[in-house]
Write an enzyme that holds these catalytic residues in place. Structure first.
Site, mmCIF file in Angstrom:
data_model
loop_
_atom_site.group_PDB
_atom_site.id
_atom_site.type_symbol
_atom_site.label_atom_id
_atom_site.label_comp_id
_atom_site.label_asym_id
_atom_site.label_seq_id
_atom_site.Cartn_x
_atom_site.Cartn_y
_atom_site.Cartn_z
ATOM 1 N N GLU A 169 0.809 -1.218 0.000
ATOM 2 C CA GLU A 169 0.000 0.000 0.000
ATOM 3 C C GLU A 169 0.844 1.271 0.000
ATOM 4 O OE1 GLU A 169 -2.954 0.057 3.056
ATOM 5 O OE2 GLU A 169 -3.942 -1.747 2.351
ATOM 6 N N GLU A 368 -4.991 -8.700 0.735
ATOM 7 C CA GLU A 368 -5.627 -8.382 2.016
ATOM 8 C C GLU A 368 -7.112 -8.179 1.779
ATOM 9 O OE1 GLU A 368 -4.194 -5.102 4.452
ATOM 10 O OE2 GLU A 368 -2.117 -5.593 3.971
#
Ligand code: BGP
Length: 472
Positions: A169, A368
């Site tokens: 991220e 995720e």
């Protein structure tokens, strides 16, 4: 309602993920101070109930038992991050730490010996504080230090790792540090954020360049948090607002990291508002073009819903993406109230279709997805097991849409849940629990939740029964 068994492709990666700062604890190997440790010293009140990452889930001492728990919860793969600060305890540079090498080699060997593929990520929000003082991702010196760290990891652990990732991220630290105030040192400055974005992309490409010289069988890519963007309506003003939000939050990293080029519309917009990074050159752009992802991890939690702005912007306020849109609260949406995130399982399908249709159907997996719930002790039975049927339902509903995406031709190789054992969640600390295994913070005792048992069966059966007529 009739249920059918939905089955995933052969050798599907079932697992979960976490990161060094969130799970390991400081331990005794030697480790540079990270920005999280620094920030906690300066402003402990910013962390839920004042809990730091000092001990976290104590994985550094318990990794052998934890690998057994991975097995018991059906993992055939697991993503860790390697701590830059542990590898280079002298402020993130200089001599590599033999104790860190020993720890990660032991952990990865243990995983491999137990049939668990190692997915190793390099950077997961945990900048050595001394490197942040040099400017963090705004500094070329820090990019050099990162490439040295990455190269060292490839050399030391290359024989044990199945898939590599440059960043988790990368948008997170940009939002947190430069736009929204949830990462140290909490600056509000878009233009500096644009520079940090550019150097993050350059660091990613240079790491891939370094990786290629080893000719390993493993692949390298990155992990992006991607929310499909939906306009409130088809009114052209809403559609335009959604397109701009999508440029900032989705295409900004996805395009350069997968296609090797920044989106032209985003560049034009930044030029118009004088928000372009200052330090970049043709050589950098060539490296970015030539070193793109071989595999992509997709973190999916919630959709992004936007509408045209209702109010004028304050021209004296700092430049922000929100100058072009407002977030839209869709009536009737379902929420995970603990985390404040909308639950919209079909979004996982839409996201995968975007990657198929617009990014060459690159090999990808869900890296995720998960549900953080506060005060899970409420759901404990008399044996201390958390009966988390809500999590099982959440996983099944998302997996059903992931299965549909695979039926629709998406090149999806696996699903990793966030997370394995409850772990430390940045400023939220241990507020929301995401794990398949619960953690007693006082004793560090681990107990498999009902979802952990479900996950084992899911992985063994490579699927589950579901009412597919529900899918839209
Ligand atoms: C992702 C991060 C993870 C993890 C997860 C849950 O954005 O990659 O590190 O923390 O979100 O979010 P949170 O911890 O903020 O509840």
């Amino acid at each position: 309602m009739s249920k059918t068994k939905i089955t995933f492709p052969k050798d599907f990666w079932w697992g979960s993920a976490w990161s060094a700062e969130q799970a390991e604890g400081r331990g005794e190997t030697g480790k540079a101070e990270t920005i999280w440790e620094r920030w906690y010293k300066e402003e402990p009140y910013r962390f839920y109930k004042g809990i730091s990452s000092e001990v976290a889930t104590d994985h550094i001492h318990r990794y052998k038992d934890d690998v057994q728990l991975m097995k018991q919860t059906g993992h055939n793969s697991f993503r860790v991050s390697i701590s830059w600060a542990r590898m280079f305890p002298n402020d993130g540079v200089g001599q590599v730490n033999p104790k860190a090498i020993e720890f990660y080699r032991d952990l990865f060997t243990e995983m491999n010996n137990n049939g668990i593929k190692v997915f190793a990520n390099l950077y997961h929000f945990d900048m050595p504080a001394a490197l942040q003082d040099l400017g963090g991702w705004e500094s070329r010196e820090v990019v050099d230090a990162y490439v040295n760290y990455a190269d060292t990891c490839f050399k030391e652990f290359g024989d044990l790792v199945y898939n590599w990732f440059t960043f988790n991220e990368p948008l997170g630290p940009i939002l947190g540090t430069y736009l929204e105030g949830f990462h140290y040192p909490n600056l509000i400055d878009f233009k500096r954020g644009a520079q940090a974005t550019f150097f993050t992309v350059l660091a990613h490409a240079r790491a891939i360049q370094a990786f290629k010289k080893y000719n390993y069988d493993s692949k390298i890519g990155t992990i992006l948090n991607l929310s499909p963007t939906f306009p409130r309506s088809q009114n052209p003003a809403d559609v335009k607002a959604a397109e701009i939000a999508d440029l900032f939050y989705t295409r900004s990293f996805l395009d350069p990291m997968v296609k090797g080029v920044f989106p032209a519309k985003l560049v034009a917009l930044l030029k118009e508002y004088d928000q372009m990074p200052v330090d970049f050159n043709q050589d950098d752009l060539a490296i970015i073009k030539d070193n793109t992802c071989q595999i992509l991890g997709l973190n999916y939690y919630e959709p992004r819903r936007v509408k045209a702005r209702l109010t004028a912007i304050n021209p004296d306020g700092p430049f922000l993406p929100e100058w072009f849109f407002e977030n839209y609260t869709m009536p009737g949406r379902r929420m995970n109230e603990y985390r404040g995130w909308e639950i919209y399982e079909k979004g996982i399908h839409d996201l995968c279709m975007d990657i198929k249709d617009n990014y060459g159907n690159i090999e990808a997996f869900i890296s995720e997805n998960g549900m953080g719930v506060a005060d899970e002790e409420r759901f404990m039975d008399e044996n201390g097991q958390v009966i988390d049927d809500y999590r099982i339902e959440f996983i099944q509903d998302h997996l059903a849409y992931l299965w549909k995406a695979i039926q629709d031709g998406c090149n999806i190789k696996g699903y990793h849940l966030w997370t394995f054992i409850d772990c430390w969640s940045w400023i939220n600390s241990y507020k929301n629990r995401y794990g398949l295994v619960s953690l007693d913070l006082k004793t560090q005792k681990r107990t498999i939740k009902k979802s952990g048992e479900f996950y084992k069966k899911l992985s063994e059966d490579n699927g589950f029964s579901y009412d597919v007529d529900k899918l839209i």
